[in-house]
Write an enzyme that holds these catalytic residues in place. Structure first.
Site, PDB file in Angstrom:
ATOM      1  N   ASP A   1      -2.375   2.987   1.715  1.00  0.00           N
ATOM      2  CA  ASP A   1      -2.095   3.201   3.331  1.00  0.00           C
ATOM      3  C   ASP A   1      -2.695   4.624   3.568  1.00  0.00           C
ATOM      4  OD1 ASP A   1      -0.912   2.305   5.565  1.00  0.00           O
ATOM      5  OD2 ASP A   1       1.127   2.711   4.780  1.00  0.00           O
TER       6      ASP A   1
ATOM      7  N   TRP B   1       1.637   0.007  10.678  1.00  0.00           N
ATOM      8  CA  TRP B   1       2.321  -1.374   9.862  1.00  0.00           C
ATOM      9  C   TRP B   1       1.522  -2.409  10.027  1.00  0.00           C
ATOM     10  CZ3 TRP B   1       5.790  -0.537   6.381  1.00  0.00           C
ATOM     11  CH2 TRP B   1       6.515   0.652   6.289  1.00  0.00           C
TER      12      TRP B   1
ATOM     13  N   GLN C   1      12.112  -1.578   2.810  1.00  0.00           N
ATOM     14  CA  GLN C   1      10.910  -2.514   3.550  1.00  0.00           C
ATOM     15  C   GLN C   1      11.349  -3.613   4.309  1.00  0.00           C
ATOM     16  OE1 GLN C   1       7.929  -1.058   3.636  1.00  0.00           O
ATOM     17  NE2 GLN C   1       8.708   0.524   2.743  1.00  0.00           N
TER      18      GLN C   1
ATOM     19  N   LYS D   1       9.394  12.556  -0.417  1.00  0.00           N
ATOM     20  CA  LYS D   1       8.663  13.679  -0.307  1.00  0.00           C
ATOM     21  C   LYS D   1       8.993  14.577   1.025  1.00  0.00           C
ATOM     22  CE  LYS D   1       4.410  11.734   1.313  1.00  0.00           C
ATOM     23  NZ  LYS D   1       4.882  10.366   1.185  1.00  0.00           N
TER      24      LYS D   1
ATOM     25  N   PRO E   1       0.855  -1.209   0.089  1.00  0.00           N
ATOM     26  CA  PRO E   1      -0.122   0.142   0.135  1.00  0.00           C
ATOM     27  C   PRO E   1       0.859   1.355   0.033  1.00  0.00           C
ATOM     28  CG  PRO E   1       0.032  -1.026   2.210  1.00  0.00           C
ATOM     29  CD  PRO E   1       0.690  -1.963   1.305  1.00  0.00           C
TER      30      PRO E   1
ATOM     31  N   LYS F   1      18.384   9.245   0.225  1.00  0.00           N
ATOM     32  CA  LYS F   1      17.231   8.667  -0.343  1.00  0.00           C
ATOM     33  C   LYS F   1      16.235   9.768  -0.759  1.00  0.00           C
ATOM     34  CE  LYS F   1      13.974   6.814   2.482  1.00  0.00           C
ATOM     35  NZ  LYS F   1      13.312   5.770   3.491  1.00  0.00           N
TER      36      LYS F   1
ATOM     37  N   TRP G   1       7.133  -3.150   5.601  1.00  0.00           N
ATOM     38  CA  TRP G   1       6.300  -4.243   5.074  1.00  0.00           C
ATOM     39  C   TRP G   1       6.500  -5.585   4.973  1.00  0.00           C
ATOM     40  CZ3 TRP G   1       4.941  -5.592  -0.324  1.00  0.00           C
ATOM     41  CH2 TRP G   1       3.442  -6.054  -0.465  1.00  0.00           C
TER      42      TRP G   1
END
Length: 615
Positions: free
Chosen positions: A85, A517, A553, A593, A46, A590, A557
């Site tokens: 999400d 999560w 992740q 946003k 998500p 990295k 995730w």
């Protein structure tokens, strides 16, 4: 012989092709005409759409698309749909910024109902832009029927999983040292902390603690001067050698291995001890402002193997209210407990009352210097955990929290991970495998507002009930609720009470929501509202043959998916994982946003074409 290539701009030609694909409904046909074929199962992680899409989002998207298309062309039926999400700190922090809020007090003054409505609206602000990116880069995936984590059906599946934890005795409330974000006012789980380390400059100090019965000083090193107000003990390594030395007219005790680095060569060794010999030696309180509770040990030397000889003096100070190692030593030695710090990371008592602890470091150091209690001060760069969303420094803080006792599943989780095909293999074997070897119980509760409510009701008599479905809630609720229209979020669910079967009093839901999560990790079940409906469809779509996301992740995730899959069904919810590296900016950071370094993808696709950007 060959048809002449179009002279049109590449991006124009690509849009014409996309239009033809949609006109002929190619994507849906590629699924519908394979109804009798074997399934190739894919899960899409998500995404949060409260920010604009960036070039970095395209990396995992084109990898997913390439494999799903390949398997489709190989004759498999490949169902795939996006997920959104929609809960948690990522959304809340963004809304707080838009409303110019400074913390939880502003939210509660504004109203939980109104704030959560803003959060609900916020998550859809940039969905059209994400869908446009998916379309224009040519990814085949269902955008019309996404799974949405704030949907009541999705939440109901999560409640069912939580009740299963509760019924199997793997849910508990504990007072532990938790990584606490003072700005967001909530604790974080270990896998969240791992995503938020930042390089900071700390003011470290070496301070002299006077022995109670002798004009001798323990030299003690700390990177957190603000914790000295809560000092209760000192700690040495029982197996290492320590020396009493004379230097500069004073007598000091410190680790033999570190004496030269701290004192230089101008010292005389008077005595040598093993750390164990110093155990229970008494010393005088350094900052005499707070009085520890009677009936507990205080101001003694303790021993523990965690004290290292890599830096400092080989002696550390112990404040059981702050830090897991400190708390462990505190329990071992029955130490007193001093916590003069509030949830907002400001002192609640002492000479720096009302001041933020991180701002108080220099004030504490100045006091030590003015009162001849500072041996040395130096700056040091080190990695310190920050909130992964608001970037505030975390405090390791003694707090009550609800936990899932996933460490009882650790052996099975590790066993199942070894069956997974990881690409590249070292990610699963080393990075992820090492993480699993050191996994902790999952701190599941969050002291926040916009999230899946923890479905735990408590009575003043001590009785607790975990609700696992909307129908169970309707059956046990004192109030009359329409489960078809009832919003399962706060504040609505907070207003539902149960009748206690033990004493007959009203039971009230605890105020916490759960870690977002858990939302994403529950998607193999919750996307199909399992086990309440779609059982045959779910059985055909579990476990996944293939998932793919970025390497960040491994502690996000991938971890939450594996834990919940093993708990609910006893096996990994995925068979193969393709892990991509991350797109970095010119400074090696990295792209994200929240960092403001993301690159807008649409102008690049317009100039060079989506195919060129993909490859």
């Amino acid at each position: 012989m060959f048809k002449e290539l179009s002279k049109e701009k590449t991006s124009v030609r690509e849009k014409e092709i996309l239009s033809e694909w949609k006109k002929q409904d190619i994507f849906n046909k590629s699924i519908d005409n394979r109804n009798t074929c074997s399934n190739f199962v894919f899960y899409d992680g998500p995404a949060t759409a409260n920010g604009n899409p960036g070039l970095h989002h395209m990396v995992a998207k084109f990898l997913k698309d390439a494999f799903c298309r390949y398997k489709t062309m190989s004759g498999y039926k490949v169902l795939r749909k996006v997920g959104w999400d929609t809960h948690g700190l990522p959304v809340e922090v963004q809304v707080e910024k838009e409303l110019n809020f400074d913390g939880k007090k502003d939210i509660e003054k504004y109203g939980i109902k109104e704030f959560n409505q803003k959060c609900r609206e916020s998550v859809w602000k940039n969905v059209d832009a994400f869908n446009r990116l998916t379309d224009e880069m040519g990814q085949f995936i269902d955008l019309e029927n996404p799974y949405i984590t704030y949907d009541n059906d999705y939440i109901e599946t999560e409640w069912w999983i939580l009740k299963k934890f509760f019924d199997e005795g793997l849910f508990y409330k504990g007072v532990k040292i938790v990584p606490w974000c003072p700005r967001c006012g909530t604790g974080l789980a270990s896998h969240e902390v791992a995503q938020g380390y930042e390089t900071t400059t700390a003011n470290t100090v070496i301070v002299p603690f006077k022995k109670a019965d002798e004009d001798v000083y323990f030299l003690v090193w700390t990177t957190t001067p603000w914790t000295l107000l809560s000092n209760i003990a000192l700690c040495v390594n029982p197996s290492e050698e320590y020396v009493k030395v004379e230097s500069m007219g004073y007598k000091f005790i410190l680790a033999k291995a570190l004496a030269s680095s701290v004192l230089g060569e101008e010292y005389t060794v008077l005595e040598t001890y093993k750390g164990k010999d110093l155990e229970n030696t008494k010393y005088e309180q350094l900052l005499p402002f707070l009085k520890p509770e009677e009936g507990y040990n205080k101001f003694i030397v303790t021993c523990d193997e965690y004290v290292t000889m890599s830096d400092g003096t080989g002696i550390v100070h112990i404040a059981p209210a702050f830090g897991e190692d400190d708390a462990k030593v505190g329990r071992k030695y029955n130490l007193a407990y001093l916590n003069p710090v509030g949830e907002d990371a400001c002192y609640t008592e002492g000479p720096w009352k009302g001041m933020n602890i991180f701002d108080a470091d220099l004030e504490v150091i100045n006091y030590l210097k003015e009162n001849d209690k500072l041996f040395k001060k130096q700056k040091m760069e080190h990695e310190y955990p920050h909130c992964w969303r608001c970037h505030s420094p975390l405090v390791y803080y003694s707090r009550p929290s609800y936990y899932l006792e996933v460490t009882k599943l650790q052996d099975k989780i590790i066993e199942e991970n070894k069956k997974v095909e990881w690409y590249p293999s070292f990610v699963g074997e080393k990075r992820f495998g090492n993480w699993l070897e050191n996994m902790n119980d999952w701190a599941i509760s969050r002291n926040r507002y916009w999230g899946t409510p923890l479905p735990l009701w408590e009575c003043s008599c001590g009785h607790k009930e975990m609700i696992g479905s909307r129908s169970e809630l309707k059956e046990k609720a004192i109030e009359d609720i329409d489960i078809e229209t009832f919003d399962m979020h706060r504040p609505y669910v907070d207003n539902v009470h149960l009748r206690c079967p033990e004493c007959g009093k009203e039971m009230t839901r605890v105020s916490e929501v759960i870690d977002c999560w858990f939302d994403s990790g529950a998607m193999p079940f919750a996307q199909y509202h399992y086990p309440f409906e779609n059982k045959e469809l779910w059985e055909s779509q579990f476990p996944a043959d293939f998932i793919s996301e970025g390497i960040d992740q491994t502690r996000g995730w991938f971890y939450s998916l594996l834990v919940l899959g093993v708990f609910v069904k006893g096996c990994s919810p995925y068979k193969r994982v393709l892990v991509n590296e991350l797109l970095l900016d010119k400074n090696g950071q990295k792209m994200h946003k929240s960092k403001g370094n993301a690159i807008e993808p649409f102008s690049l696709m317009d100039e060079f074409g989506a195919d060129a950007i993909r490859w």
